[in-house]
Motif scaffolding. Structure first.
Motif, PDB file in Angstrom:
ATOM      1  N   ALA A  72       0.823  -1.217   0.000  1.00  0.00           N
ATOM      2  CA  ALA A  72       0.000   0.000   0.000  1.00  0.00           C
ATOM      3  C   ALA A  72       0.851   1.259   0.000  1.00  0.00           C
ATOM      4  CB  ALA A  72      -0.925  -0.009   1.214  1.00  0.00           C
ATOM      5  N   GLN A  73       2.123   1.131   0.425  1.00  0.00           N
ATOM      6  CA  GLN A  73       2.999   2.283   0.507  1.00  0.00           C
ATOM      7  C   GLN A  73       3.142   3.001  -0.830  1.00  0.00           C
ATOM      8  OE1 GLN A  73       5.062   4.621   3.145  1.00  0.00           O
ATOM      9  NE2 GLN A  73       3.960   2.758   3.584  1.00  0.00           N
ATOM     10  N   LEU A  74       3.162   2.231  -1.905  1.00  0.00           N
ATOM     11  CA  LEU A  74       3.298   2.826  -3.232  1.00  0.00           C
ATOM     12  C   LEU A  74       2.131   3.767  -3.517  1.00  0.00           C
ATOM     13  CD1 LEU A  74       4.699   2.969  -5.999  1.00  0.00           C
ATOM     14  CD2 LEU A  74       3.360   0.961  -6.673  1.00  0.00           C
ATOM     15  N   ILE A 119      -5.394  -3.646   8.793  1.00  0.00           N
ATOM     16  CA  ILE A 119      -4.554  -2.848   9.689  1.00  0.00           C
ATOM     17  C   ILE A 119      -3.305  -2.357   8.953  1.00  0.00           C
ATOM     18  CG2 ILE A 119      -3.100  -2.929  11.739  1.00  0.00           C
ATOM     19  CD1 ILE A 119      -5.171  -4.909  12.921  1.00  0.00           C
ATOM     20  N   GLY A 120      -2.642  -3.248   8.217  1.00  0.00           N
ATOM     21  CA  GLY A 120      -1.442  -2.851   7.486  1.00  0.00           C
ATOM     22  C   GLY A 120      -1.728  -1.765   6.466  1.00  0.00           C
ATOM     23  N   MET A 121      -2.833  -1.888   5.724  1.00  0.00           N
ATOM     24  CA  MET A 121      -3.188  -0.878   4.740  1.00  0.00           C
ATOM     25  C   MET A 121      -3.517   0.455   5.420  1.00  0.00           C
ATOM     26  SD  MET A 121      -5.573  -3.213   2.239  1.00  0.00           S
ATOM     27  CE  MET A 121      -6.115  -1.793   1.287  1.00  0.00           C
ATOM     28  N   GLY A 122      -4.253   0.400   6.522  1.00  0.00           N
ATOM     29  CA  GLY A 122      -4.643   1.625   7.206  1.00  0.00           C
ATOM     30  C   GLY A 122      -3.478   2.373   7.815  1.00  0.00           C
ATOM     31  N   CYS A 123      -2.476   1.624   8.282  1.00  0.00           N
ATOM     32  CA  CYS A 123      -1.305   2.253   8.909  1.00  0.00           C
ATOM     33  C   CYS A 123      -0.251   2.699   7.898  1.00  0.00           C
ATOM     34  CB  CYS A 123      -0.667   1.281   9.901  1.00  0.00           C
ATOM     35  SG  CYS A 123      -1.651   0.948  11.381  1.00  0.00           S
ATOM     36  N   SER A 124      -0.398   2.305   6.643  1.00  0.00           N
ATOM     37  CA  SER A 124       0.685   2.491   5.674  1.00  0.00           C
ATOM     38  C   SER A 124       1.149   3.933   5.470  1.00  0.00           C
ATOM     39  CB  SER A 124       0.305   1.857   4.326  1.00  0.00           C
ATOM     40  OG  SER A 124      -0.856   2.431   3.807  1.00  0.00           O
ATOM     41  N   PRO A 125       0.276   4.969   5.570  1.00  0.00           N
ATOM     42  CA  PRO A 125       0.819   6.323   5.386  1.00  0.00           C
ATOM     43  C   PRO A 125       1.326   6.955   6.677  1.00  0.00           C
ATOM     44  CG  PRO A 125      -1.558   6.456   5.501  1.00  0.00           C
ATOM     45  CD  PRO A 125      -1.197   4.987   5.627  1.00  0.00           C
ATOM     46  N   ALA A 126       1.250   6.251   7.812  1.00  0.00           N
ATOM     47  CA  ALA A 126       1.450   6.886   9.112  1.00  0.00           C
ATOM     48  C   ALA A 126       2.832   7.517   9.256  1.00  0.00           C
ATOM     49  CB  ALA A 126       1.208   5.870  10.230  1.00  0.00           C
ATOM     50  N   THR A 210      -0.037  13.492 -12.487  1.00  0.00           N
ATOM     51  CA  THR A 210      -1.129  12.533 -12.517  1.00  0.00           C
ATOM     52  C   THR A 210      -0.664  11.247 -11.850  1.00  0.00           C
ATOM     53  OG1 THR A 210      -0.464  11.563 -14.629  1.00  0.00           O
ATOM     54  CG2 THR A 210      -1.909  13.515 -14.706  1.00  0.00           C
ATOM     55  N   TRP A 211      -1.618  10.315 -11.587  1.00  0.00           N
ATOM     56  CA  TRP A 211      -1.244   9.020 -11.012  1.00  0.00           C
ATOM     57  C   TRP A 211      -0.283   8.282 -11.938  1.00  0.00           C
ATOM     58  CZ3 TRP A 211      -2.163   6.342  -6.516  1.00  0.00           C
ATOM     59  CH2 TRP A 211      -3.003   6.976  -5.593  1.00  0.00           C
ATOM     60  N   GLY A 212      -0.555   8.323 -13.227  1.00  0.00           N
ATOM     61  CA  GLY A 212       0.320   7.619 -14.165  1.00  0.00           C
ATOM     62  C   GLY A 212       1.723   8.166 -14.163  1.00  0.00           C
ATOM     63  N   GLN A 213       1.861   9.486 -14.137  1.00  0.00           N
ATOM     64  CA  GLN A 213       3.193  10.095 -14.110  1.00  0.00           C
ATOM     65  C   GLN A 213       3.920   9.757 -12.810  1.00  0.00           C
ATOM     66  OE1 GLN A 213       1.854  14.119 -14.660  1.00  0.00           O
ATOM     67  NE2 GLN A 213       2.433  14.155 -16.833  1.00  0.00           N
ATOM     68  N   ALA A 214       3.182   9.778 -11.702  1.00  0.00           N
ATOM     69  CA  ALA A 214       3.814   9.469 -10.421  1.00  0.00           C
ATOM     70  C   ALA A 214       4.298   8.020 -10.369  1.00  0.00           C
ATOM     71  CB  ALA A 214       2.834   9.741  -9.289  1.00  0.00           C
ATOM     72  N   LEU A 215       3.482   7.081 -10.871  1.00  0.00           N
ATOM     73  CA  LEU A 215       3.885   5.676 -10.873  1.00  0.00           C
ATOM     74  C   LEU A 215       5.083   5.448 -11.789  1.00  0.00           C
ATOM     75  CD1 LEU A 215       0.375   3.964 -10.862  1.00  0.00           C
ATOM     76  CD2 LEU A 215       1.995   4.104  -8.967  1.00  0.00           C
ATOM     77  N   ARG A 216       5.111   6.142 -12.919  1.00  0.00           N
ATOM     78  CA  ARG A 216       6.293   6.046 -13.789  1.00  0.00           C
ATOM     79  C   ARG A 216       7.528   6.600 -13.084  1.00  0.00           C
ATOM     80  NH1 ARG A 216       2.552   7.386 -17.853  1.00  0.00           N
ATOM     81  NH2 ARG A 216       3.107   9.591 -17.733  1.00  0.00           N
ATOM     82  N   GLY A 217       7.310   7.609 -12.238  1.00  0.00           N
ATOM     83  CA  GLY A 217       8.431   8.168 -11.476  1.00  0.00           C
ATOM     84  C   GLY A 217       9.042   7.146 -10.535  1.00  0.00           C
ATOM     85  N   PHE A 218       8.198   6.307  -9.937  1.00  0.00           N
ATOM     86  CA  PHE A 218       8.720   5.242  -9.079  1.00  0.00           C
ATOM     87  C   PHE A 218       9.543   4.249  -9.899  1.00  0.00           C
ATOM     88  CE2 PHE A 218       5.558   6.530  -5.896  1.00  0.00           C
ATOM     89  CZ  PHE A 218       6.297   6.364  -4.745  1.00  0.00           C
ATOM     90  N   GLY A 351      10.351  12.822  -2.204  1.00  0.00           N
ATOM     91  CA  GLY A 351       9.109  12.206  -1.735  1.00  0.00           C
ATOM     92  C   GLY A 351       8.989  10.763  -2.167  1.00  0.00           C
ATOM     93  N   ARG A 352       9.192  10.502  -3.452  1.00  0.00           N
ATOM     94  CA  ARG A 352       9.035   9.128  -3.929  1.00  0.00           C
ATOM     95  C   ARG A 352      10.164   8.229  -3.425  1.00  0.00           C
ATOM     96  NH1 ARG A 352       9.228  10.647 -10.184  1.00  0.00           N
ATOM     97  NH2 ARG A 352       7.995  12.291  -9.223  1.00  0.00           N
ATOM     98  N   ALA A 353      11.373   8.797  -3.222  1.00  0.00           N
ATOM     99  CA  ALA A 353      12.473   7.990  -2.695  1.00  0.00           C
ATOM    100  C   ALA A 353      12.186   7.555  -1.260  1.00  0.00           C
ATOM    101  CB  ALA A 353      13.779   8.776  -2.762  1.00  0.00           C
ATOM    102  N   LEU A 354      11.693   8.475  -0.420  1.00  0.00           N
ATOM    103  CA  LEU A 354      11.336   8.117   0.948  1.00  0.00           C
ATOM    104  C   LEU A 354      10.197   7.108   0.965  1.00  0.00           C
ATOM    105  CD1 LEU A 354      11.528  11.643   2.613  1.00  0.00           C
ATOM    106  CD2 LEU A 354      13.048   9.712   3.075  1.00  0.00           C
ATOM    107  N   SER A 355       9.253   7.274   0.044  1.00  0.00           N
ATOM    108  CA  SER A 355       8.146   6.327  -0.046  1.00  0.00           C
ATOM    109  C   SER A 355       8.642   4.947  -0.456  1.00  0.00           C
ATOM    110  CB  SER A 355       7.109   6.842  -1.043  1.00  0.00           C
ATOM    111  OG  SER A 355       6.040   5.941  -1.161  1.00  0.00           O
ATOM    112  N   ALA A 356       9.519   4.894  -1.468  1.00  0.00           N
ATOM    113  CA  ALA A 356      10.051   3.609  -1.923  1.00  0.00           C
ATOM    114  C   ALA A 356      10.862   2.933  -0.818  1.00  0.00           C
ATOM    115  CB  ALA A 356      10.916   3.814  -3.161  1.00  0.00           C
ATOM    116  N   PHE A 357      11.640   3.725  -0.065  1.00  0.00           N
ATOM    117  CA  PHE A 357      12.435   3.164   1.023  1.00  0.00           C
ATOM    118  C   PHE A 357      11.541   2.590   2.114  1.00  0.00           C
ATOM    119  CE2 PHE A 357      14.611   3.724   5.131  1.00  0.00           C
ATOM    120  CZ  PHE A 357      15.708   2.912   4.922  1.00  0.00           C
TER     121      PHE A 357
END
Length: 419
Positions: A72-74, A119-126, A210-218, A351-357
């Motif tokens: 869910a982090q992605l 629970i894991g999905m709900g906590c994922s952005p915490a 957009t969502w597509g651009q952000a996912l391509r960024g990952f 932002g995306r690097a911290l998210s990926a980590f």
């Protein structure tokens, strides 16, 4: 994503007080996330007794939090950028409330797994929300220190899953523990709703992705050679500590040294108290960009050595507890990994690097907890001590990851600052 990564100038005293109030509200959600991810160590005996779970099933149950959290982090990383921290956390966290309520009422193993998934999905952005809030609204030169303080405050959730949860479980059963966590999570959601209102950024925002651009960024992030060493160790260090604290601590102390559940909870509480301050201490000891990577690699190797020692000290209760507490102190080096990620990418990728980590960290938790469950079952079937096998497996995993981190390429931004 770069619309939120431009660094503000240093805030004034009034602004900073408001920022700290909002950060502490966000950290209440992170503290509950910490509690949820470490419940299994205390609940293991009750779950096994009621549902007849094997070590492998218990490992899969514990690991599902990390798996759902990591996957869910992605999406949460993209959502945090597109919709903001407040909206994303307030939308996701009710899943954790529902999951803990479902777990408290679960009639069987399938219900437990469904609750753990929610629970894991709900906590994922915490925690990512807290990290990005710090990166966006506090000065860059205070990032490691404030992140360390944040990790320490979030560690209050670990205190609950020590003696308090052990006492609750011993007197009211494991379902009571989940019911209390559901109530605390609802209070945290309300606090965030009332207190968190993101201050305006002090730079003109770029066009929203957009969502597509952000996912391509990952995907593009994974094409950078230095990303792989960062993610490899990211999947290992925190996973090792959380596999001990969140899954194997109480079973090891109860099976090997015949401690009671409350005694094991006391050790967990002491470990959590140390882990509360360890990130802040590591943040203060941060040697800076040029020397940070060797410190991280050496700390990880030292942690591997401590797991080997814990595996071999089968007859020494006091020494084993001392080693476990030392692991808690050393675990603070994880905050240096976040600082390394921040220094390894340009602002547009922060932002995306911290998210990926963060995603890698929790996928690593899921994999290690699942893998060590298999190792424990395999060892028990062959008449050997499962806890020794588990600790040695974690040590080997950490050692290999540490060597990979050292040998794989480092970021050009970090290399440019090396003497």
């Amino acid at each position: 994503m770069n619309k939120h990564t431009t660094q503000p100038t240093s805030p004034g005293p009034t602004d900073e007080r408001a920022l700290w109030v909002m950060l502490l509200a966000l950290l209440s959600g992170f503290a509950l996330s910490q509690a949820f991810r470490t419940t299994t160590a205390i609940l293991a005996q009750g779950l096994t007794a009621e549902f007849g779970l094997s070590a492998q099933s218990l490992g899969a149950f514990a690991g599902l939090f990390g798996l759902s959290f990591g996957v869910a982090q992605l999406l949460m990383g993209v959502g945090l950028d597109l919709y903001g921290l407040r909206r994303t956390v307030l939308t996701a966290f009710p899943l954790a409330i529902a999951g803990s309520a479902l777990s408290a009422l679960a009639p069987g193993y399938a219900g437990l797994m469904a609750g753990q998934l929610l629970i894991g999905m709900g906590c994922s952005p915490a925690f990512l929300a807290c990290t990005l809030f710090i990166a966006r609204h506090f000065p860059a030169d205070r990032f490691a220190f404030i992140s360390g303080v944040a990790m320490g405050v979030g560690g209050l959730g670990l205190l609950f899953t020590g003696t308090p949860l052990a006492w609750l479980v011993q007197h009211g059963g494991w379902r009571t523990g989940y019911a209390v966590l559901a109530g605390l999570s609802a209070l945290s959601w309300l606090l965030i709703y009332l207190r968190v209102h993101e201050p305006p950024l002090r730079a003109a925002p770029a066009a929203q992705e957009t969502w597509g651009q952000a996912l391509r960024g990952f995907a593009e992030l994974l094409l950078l050679p230095h990303t792989w060493g960062i993610l490899l160790l990211g999947m290992s260090g925190y996973a090792a500590f959380l596999s001990l604290r969140g899954l194997w601590l109480a079973p090891l102390l109860m099976d090997r040294f015949h401690l009671t559940l409350v005694d094991s909870g006391n050790v967990a509480l002491a470990l959590s108290l140390i882990a509360l301050f360890a990130p802040g201490l590591s943040g203060r000891l941060d040697p800076g960009t040029a020397k940070r990577r060797p410190w991280i690699a050496n700390a990880s190797l030292l942690m591997a050595a401590l797991f080997v020692a814990l595996a071999l000290l089968r007859q020494h209760t006091g020494a084993s507890v001392a080693l476990i507490l030392l692991m808690g102190l050393l675990s603070g080096y994880g905050v240096l990994q976040y600082a390394d990620v921040r220094a390894s990418y340009p602002p547009a990728l922060t932002g995306r690097a911290l998210s990926a980590f963060t995603m890698a960290m929790f996928l690593g938790v899921a994999l290690m907890q699942w893998f060590t469950g298999i190792v424990a079952t395999w060892a028990a079937q062959r008449g050997t001590d499962p806890h020794t096998a588990v600790m040695l497996a974690i040590a080997g995993w950490l050692a290999l990851a540490s060597m990979g981190f050292r040998w794989l390429p480092e970021s050009p931004l970090v290399a440019a600052k090396n003497p």
